[in-house]
Design a protein around this motif. Structure first.
Motif, PDB file in Angstrom:
ATOM      1  N   SER A  52       0.830  -1.208   0.000  1.00 47.19           N
ATOM      2  CA  SER A  52       0.000   0.000   0.000  1.00 47.19           C
ATOM      3  C   SER A  52       0.863   1.256   0.000  1.00 47.19           C
ATOM      4  CB  SER A  52      -0.916   0.026   1.222  1.00 47.19           C
ATOM      5  OG  SER A  52      -1.562   1.282   1.319  1.00 47.19           O
ATOM      6  N   PRO A  53       0.515   2.249  -0.817  1.00 50.95           N
ATOM      7  CA  PRO A  53       1.266   3.510  -0.780  1.00 50.95           C
ATOM      8  C   PRO A  53       1.074   4.263   0.540  1.00 50.95           C
ATOM      9  CG  PRO A  53      -0.630   3.705  -2.229  1.00 50.95           C
ATOM     10  CD  PRO A  53      -0.551   2.264  -1.807  1.00 50.95           C
ATOM     11  N   ASN A  54       0.085   3.872   1.339  1.00 54.12           N
ATOM     12  CA  ASN A  54      -0.158   4.511   2.633  1.00 54.12           C
ATOM     13  C   ASN A  54       0.583   3.839   3.783  1.00 54.12           C
ATOM     14  OD1 ASN A  54      -1.949   6.378   1.486  1.00 54.12           O
ATOM     15  ND2 ASN A  54      -3.573   4.866   1.553  1.00 54.12           N
ATOM     16  N   SER A  55       1.266   2.748   3.492  1.00 50.46           N
ATOM     17  CA  SER A  55       1.998   2.032   4.530  1.00 50.46           C
ATOM     18  C   SER A  55       3.081   2.919   5.137  1.00 50.46           C
ATOM     19  CB  SER A  55       2.645   0.779   3.944  1.00 50.46           C
ATOM     20  OG  SER A  55       3.519   0.182   4.877  1.00 50.46           O
ATOM     21  N   PRO A  56       3.240   2.886   6.450  1.00 51.47           N
ATOM     22  CA  PRO A  56       4.275   3.703   7.092  1.00 51.47           C
ATOM     23  C   PRO A  56       5.659   3.046   7.108  1.00 51.47           C
ATOM     24  CG  PRO A  56       2.983   2.583   8.750  1.00 51.47           C
ATOM     25  CD  PRO A  56       2.354   2.249   7.418  1.00 51.47           C
ATOM     26  N   TRP A  57       5.784   1.840   6.561  1.00 49.36           N
ATOM     27  CA  TRP A  57       7.027   1.088   6.692  1.00 49.36           C
ATOM     28  C   TRP A  57       8.107   1.533   5.708  1.00 49.36           C
ATOM     29  CZ3 TRP A  57       7.904  -2.081  10.646  1.00 49.36           C
ATOM     30  CH2 TRP A  57       6.796  -2.561  11.360  1.00 49.36           C
ATOM     31  N   LEU A  58       9.358   1.516   6.181  1.00 47.23           N
ATOM     32  CA  LEU A  58      10.568   1.639   5.374  1.00 47.23           C
ATOM     33  C   LEU A  58      11.382   0.386   5.652  1.00 47.23           C
ATOM     34  CD1 LEU A  58      11.718   5.289   6.156  1.00 47.23           C
ATOM     35  CD2 LEU A  58      10.676   4.478   4.048  1.00 47.23           C
ATOM     36  N   GLU A  59      12.196  -0.003   4.712  1.00 47.12           N
ATOM     37  CA  GLU A  59      13.061  -1.164   4.894  1.00 47.12           C
ATOM     38  C   GLU A  59      14.513  -0.736   4.726  1.00 47.12           C
ATOM     39  OE1 GLU A  59      13.712  -5.609   2.955  1.00 47.12           O
ATOM     40  OE2 GLU A  59      12.519  -4.149   1.868  1.00 47.12           O
ATOM     41  N   THR A  60      15.380  -1.251   5.582  1.00 40.93           N
ATOM     42  CA  THR A  60      16.811  -1.058   5.396  1.00 40.93           C
ATOM     43  C   THR A  60      17.417  -2.413   5.065  1.00 40.93           C
ATOM     44  OG1 THR A  60      17.268  -1.348   7.758  1.00 40.93           O
ATOM     45  CG2 THR A  60      16.938   0.912   6.964  1.00 40.93           C
ATOM     46  N   LEU A  61      18.426  -2.394   4.219  1.00 39.14           N
ATOM     47  CA  LEU A  61      19.007  -3.649   3.752  1.00 39.14           C
ATOM     48  C   LEU A  61      20.512  -3.459   3.593  1.00 39.14           C
ATOM     49  CD1 LEU A  61      18.409  -6.519   2.504  1.00 39.14           C
ATOM     50  CD2 LEU A  61      18.268  -5.356   0.306  1.00 39.14           C
ATOM     51  N   VAL A  62      21.289  -4.303   4.248  1.00 37.94           N
ATOM     52  CA  VAL A  62      22.741  -4.316   4.064  1.00 37.94           C
ATOM     53  C   VAL A  62      23.020  -5.368   2.998  1.00 37.94           C
ATOM     54  CG1 VAL A  62      24.972  -4.774   5.135  1.00 37.94           C
ATOM     55  CG2 VAL A  62      23.172  -3.635   6.441  1.00 37.94           C
ATOM     56  N   TYR A  63      23.740  -4.972   1.928  1.00 43.62           N
ATOM     57  CA  TYR A  63      23.985  -5.876   0.807  1.00 43.62           C
ATOM     58  C   TYR A  63      25.457  -5.840   0.445  1.00 43.62           C
ATOM     59  CZ  TYR A  63      23.526  -8.131  -3.687  1.00 43.62           C
ATOM     60  OH  TYR A  63      23.647  -8.999  -4.736  1.00 43.62           O
ATOM     61  N   PRO A  64      26.130  -6.983   0.475  1.00 48.60           N
ATOM     62  CA  PRO A  64      25.730  -8.242   1.080  1.00 48.60           C
ATOM     63  C   PRO A  64      25.735  -8.145   2.599  1.00 48.60           C
ATOM     64  CG  PRO A  64      27.994  -8.403   0.317  1.00 48.60           C
ATOM     65  CD  PRO A  64      27.491  -7.050  -0.097  1.00 48.60           C
ATOM     66  N   GLU A  65      25.010  -9.049   3.202  1.00 53.18           N
ATOM     67  CA  GLU A  65      24.873  -9.049   4.662  1.00 53.18           C
ATOM     68  C   GLU A  65      26.246  -9.244   5.306  1.00 53.18           C
ATOM     69  OE1 GLU A  65      22.913  -8.710   8.206  1.00 53.18           O
ATOM     70  OE2 GLU A  65      22.015  -8.468   6.252  1.00 53.18           O
ATOM     71  N   ASN A  66      26.472  -8.541   6.393  1.00 48.83           N
ATOM     72  CA  ASN A  66      27.722  -8.674   7.132  1.00 48.83           C
ATOM     73  C   ASN A  66      27.443  -9.405   8.446  1.00 48.83           C
ATOM     74  OD1 ASN A  66      30.306  -8.307   8.143  1.00 48.83           O
ATOM     75  ND2 ASN A  66      29.819  -6.323   9.008  1.00 48.83           N
ATOM     76  N   PRO A  67      28.156 -10.391   8.863  1.00 51.46           N
ATOM     77  CA  PRO A  67      29.385 -10.919   8.279  1.00 51.46           C
ATOM     78  C   PRO A  67      29.162 -12.133   7.390  1.00 51.46           C
ATOM     79  CG  PRO A  67      29.162 -11.798  10.471  1.00 51.46           C
ATOM     80  CD  PRO A  67      27.940 -10.921  10.218  1.00 51.46           C
ATOM     81  N   SER A  68      27.899 -12.547   7.186  1.00 53.99           N
ATOM     82  CA  SER A  68      27.627 -13.803   6.486  1.00 53.99           C
ATOM     83  C   SER A  68      27.890 -13.740   4.987  1.00 53.99           C
ATOM     84  CB  SER A  68      26.176 -14.231   6.722  1.00 53.99           C
ATOM     85  OG  SER A  68      25.290 -13.349   6.051  1.00 53.99           O
ATOM     86  N   GLY A  69      27.764 -12.561   4.376  1.00 52.91           N
ATOM     87  CA  GLY A  69      27.919 -12.457   2.928  1.00 52.91           C
ATOM     88  C   GLY A  69      26.671 -12.861   2.160  1.00 52.91           C
ATOM     89  N   VAL A  70      25.573 -13.134   2.873  1.00 48.62           N
ATOM     90  CA  VAL A  70      24.324 -13.542   2.216  1.00 48.62           C
ATOM     91  C   VAL A  70      23.827 -12.404   1.330  1.00 48.62           C
ATOM     92  CG1 VAL A  70      21.900 -14.148   2.622  1.00 48.62           C
ATOM     93  CG2 VAL A  70      23.692 -15.144   4.042  1.00 48.62           C
ATOM     94  N   LEU A  71      23.429 -12.737   0.113  1.00 53.25           N
ATOM     95  CA  LEU A  71      22.911 -11.757  -0.837  1.00 53.25           C
ATOM     96  C   LEU A  71      21.398 -11.692  -0.699  1.00 53.25           C
ATOM     97  CD1 LEU A  71      25.094 -12.784  -3.898  1.00 53.25           C
ATOM     98  CD2 LEU A  71      25.505 -10.946  -2.267  1.00 53.25           C
TER      99      LEU A  71
END
Length: 111
Positions: A52-71
């Motif tokens: 929904s464009p009215n959703s209050p959510w934001l997402e943060t994403l570390v790419y690749p994940e540290n320390p696992s390296g998961v993409l």
């Protein structure tokens, strides 16, 4: 957020001179668990993965994940609500690794 809140306002939202502060609260989530929910400004409860464009959510994403390296890929369908950290996108982090997934689409990147 309050110093730059004029960037968050779109048609139908209060103007930037509205005295109400914008707040950002961090909320964790682990895969396999239900998405967290919260009440939006329109008094509707939204799950974190709401499209929904009215959703209050934001997402943060570390790419690749540290320390696992998961993409990881984003969870929220709207990339304009995703902020990404690409500090680990240097060649030394990929020397022995094949990138098998596309780099996520994000509204902004930090390096």
């Amino acid at each position: 957020a309050n110093m730059n809140k004029r960037f968050f306002f779109t048609e139908g939202c209060p103007d930037e001179d509205d005295p109400m502060d914008v707040t950002i609260t961090r909320q964790g989530w682990f895969p396999g668990n239900p998405m967290p929910t919260c009440l939006g400004a329109d008094n509707v409860t939204y799950a974190a993965d709401s499209a929904s464009p009215n959703s209050p959510w934001l997402e943060t994403l570390v790419y690749p994940e540290n320390p696992s390296g998961v993409l990881k890929q984003g969870v929220i369908p709207d990339a304009n609500r995703r902020l990404c950290d690409g500090v680990y996108l240097y060649p030394m982090f990929f020397a022995d690794m094949e990138i098998t997934k596309p780099i996520p689409d994000c509204a902004a990147w930090a390096f």
